[in-house]
Design an enzyme around this catalytic site. Structure first.
Site, PDB file in Angstrom:
ATOM      1  N   PRO A 280      30.002  26.025 -17.184  1.00 38.47           N
ATOM      2  CA  PRO A 280      27.893  25.734 -17.692  1.00 38.47           C
ATOM      3  C   PRO A 280      27.746  24.933 -16.353  1.00 38.47           C
ATOM      4  O   PRO A 280      28.462  24.402 -16.105  1.00 38.47           O
ATOM      5  CB  PRO A 280      27.973  25.474 -18.789  1.00 38.47           C
ATOM      6  CG  PRO A 280      29.517  24.419 -19.273  1.00 38.47           C
ATOM      7  CD  PRO A 280      30.733  25.498 -18.280  1.00 38.47           C
ATOM      8  N   GLY A 281      26.954  25.489 -15.682  1.00 38.89           N
ATOM      9  CA  GLY A 281      26.000  24.355 -14.448  1.00 38.89           C
ATOM     10  C   GLY A 281      24.861  24.095 -14.914  1.00 38.89           C
ATOM     11  O   GLY A 281      24.450  23.471 -15.033  1.00 38.89           O
ATOM     12  N   ARG A 282      24.203  25.655 -14.194  1.00 37.85           N
ATOM     13  CA  ARG A 282      23.246  25.996 -14.363  1.00 37.85           C
ATOM     14  C   ARG A 282      22.416  25.187 -15.570  1.00 37.85           C
ATOM     15  O   ARG A 282      21.240  24.988 -16.633  1.00 37.85           O
ATOM     16  CB  ARG A 282      22.467  27.267 -14.080  1.00 37.85           C
ATOM     17  CG  ARG A 282      21.077  27.164 -13.775  1.00 37.85           C
ATOM     18  CD  ARG A 282      20.834  28.585 -13.763  1.00 37.85           C
ATOM     19  NE  ARG A 282      21.366  29.734 -13.276  1.00 37.85           N
ATOM     20  CZ  ARG A 282      21.350  30.319 -11.765  1.00 37.85           C
ATOM     21  NH1 ARG A 282      19.647  29.930 -11.395  1.00 37.85           N
ATOM     22  NH2 ARG A 282      21.592  30.393 -10.823  1.00 37.85           N
ATOM     23  N   CYS A 349       7.561  24.172   8.518  1.00 40.90           N
ATOM     24  CA  CYS A 349       6.604  25.095   9.663  1.00 40.90           C
ATOM     25  C   CYS A 349       7.000  26.243   9.478  1.00 40.90           C
ATOM     26  O   CYS A 349       8.391  26.777  10.260  1.00 40.90           O
ATOM     27  CB  CYS A 349       7.169  24.524  10.987  1.00 40.90           C
ATOM     28  SG  CYS A 349       5.648  23.369  11.059  1.00 40.90           S
TER      29      CYS A 349
END
Length: 421
Positions: A280-282, A349
């Site tokens: 797991p990360g997120r 931009c």
């Protein structure tokens, strides 16, 4: 994580005024609730302990990494997944035990392979047939490897974050015989030990169906080919809540469903259950982080749109432009009713430099106000760039009412430090 307005009408995280944080440290700034990060890690631990299976949890560095994050991971007894020389270097500089580091990547360079071997990482995840020969050539001792399988299972998520479908740059295809060829090459090598197999079906996965379906396919494949492994790594990709309607992966119930299914599949097939790994990360850092911005230009185009511009943009918030990802914004410095739909735009931009296309904000928003974009803890700082020579933001951990700086704001000098005159 508790995000709420206090009696002064100021937005708070865990009781700490985010207006004070913004005024004290400037913007853009990414702020994490450290307690929330630790809580998520502990939830995964507790869920697996209840299953009774041997397991390991490896934090996916790519979601967000820095020295202090790595130290926190080690304190919570997680292992570490790295995908580059830089992530490995960060982990080692933080004092992380290399035996608990796993090196991933679909195109590891010769230098990265040598660095991983010299560092004595726990195992290297094989992602191509050629890589087997390279690792065997450079290794001076026995090396544990894990083969990443391409299971041919399509997860229901954005096409850019699917990874387990048949046409993918990741892994060795089971269907087309590359996986079994990889197993044979490892077994015939001089110095490689096949520790296990790995798969990953994609990211922002809300349910367990795809992972369970893939686990069944992989276990049956292992059984049919008489392949013994010490580890089956299920990958990660567990979802979080970005906006209303999103579902955060139900860690306790989800892990229970997955582990119970694996136990059942193993009984059906007569396959002994090895150690089960996840990455797991997120789901650990995503909802624990928010980004603070200061409002600048406000431009109303009659009967068309209203643009509220902030002092950051796609240089620190690329996921809206990249994935059309959705987010929620809150006014930080007062609790006015969100009664207007606007577009929150960045200052770079690019016409595509949009943070939120249809954001609900108070019509009272003005220059100098602060906004908080929620759920920016994963793939924001880690994907930040210097486009338009923008400086990368500072990062703070909040705990017990105190803010701890874990990454300093990039200086102007650092933008040109590698330039030659």
């Amino acid at each position: 994580m508790v995000i709420e307005y206090n009696n002064n009408g100021e937005l708070t995280m865990g009781g700490t005024s985010l207006k004070t944080v913004a005024q004290s440290f400037g913007t853009p700034t990414i702020v994490y609730d450290e307690t929330q990060i630790r809580t998520q890690m502990r939830r995964f631990h507790e869920a697996f302990k209840k299953s009774g299976l041997n397991y390991n949890i490896s934090y996916a560095s790519k979601a967000f990494t820095c020295l202090q994050m790595v130290k926190l991971v080690q304190e919570e007894a997680l292992e570490l997944d790295v995908v580059s020389e830089g992530e490995l270097y960060t982990a080692l500089e933080a004092g992380f035990d290399p035996q608990h580091i796993h090196f991933h990547g679909n195109n590891k360079t010769k230098h990265e392979i040598q660095y991983a071997l010299e560092s004595k990482v726990g195992y290297i995840v094989i992602d191509s047939l050629e890589e087997i020969d390279l690792i065997d050539r450079y290794a001076s001792d026995v090396v544990n490897v894990v083969i990443r399988l391409n299971p041919g299972v399509e997860a229901h998520t954005h096409e850019f974050i699917q990874t387990g479908q048949e046409d993918s740059k990741f892994g060795l295809s089971i269907k087309h015989g590359l996986a079994i060829e990889g197993v044979r090459k490892v077994k015939n090598s001089k110095r490689l030990n096949l520790k296990g197999v790995h798969f990953h079906v994609g990211s922002q996965i809300e349910g367990t169906e795809a992972m369970i379906e893939t686990a069944r396919l992989v276990i049956q494949w292992l059984k049919e080919n008489d392949i013994e492994v010490e580890l089956i790594n299920l990958g990660g990709g567990f979802s979080i809540k970005y906006v209303e309607g999103d579902v955060s992966f139900p860690i306790e119930d989800g892990i229970a469903e997955i582990t119970e299914a694996i136990i059942s599949i193993a009984k059906e097939t007569g396959f002994p259950i090895p150690e089960i790994g996840i990455e797991p990360g997120r789901s650990i850092v995503g909802e624990a982080g928010i980004t603070l911005y200061e409002v600048g230009t406000i431009k109303t185009i009659p009967n068309v749109n209203k643009y509220v511009s902030i002092d950051g943009g796609m240089s620190d918030h690329i996921r809206t432009s990249l994935y059309d990802a959705q987010y929620e914004a809150l006014l930080v410095n007062r609790n006015d009713q969100a009664d207007e739909t606007v577009t929150i735009a960045g200052k770079l931009c690019e016409s595509g430099d949009i943070i939120i296309k249809d954001a609900k904000l108070p019509s009272t928003v003005k220059r100098g106000d602060y906004l908080a974009i929620l759920s920016t803890g994963a793939y924001h700082y880690s994907m930040a760039s210097n486009y338009n020579q923008m400086q990368k933001p500072s990062v703070f951990f909040l705990k017990d009412g105190k803010a701890r700086e874990v990454i300093k704001r990039q200086s102007l000098r650092q933008l040109i430090i590698n330039d030659t005159k």
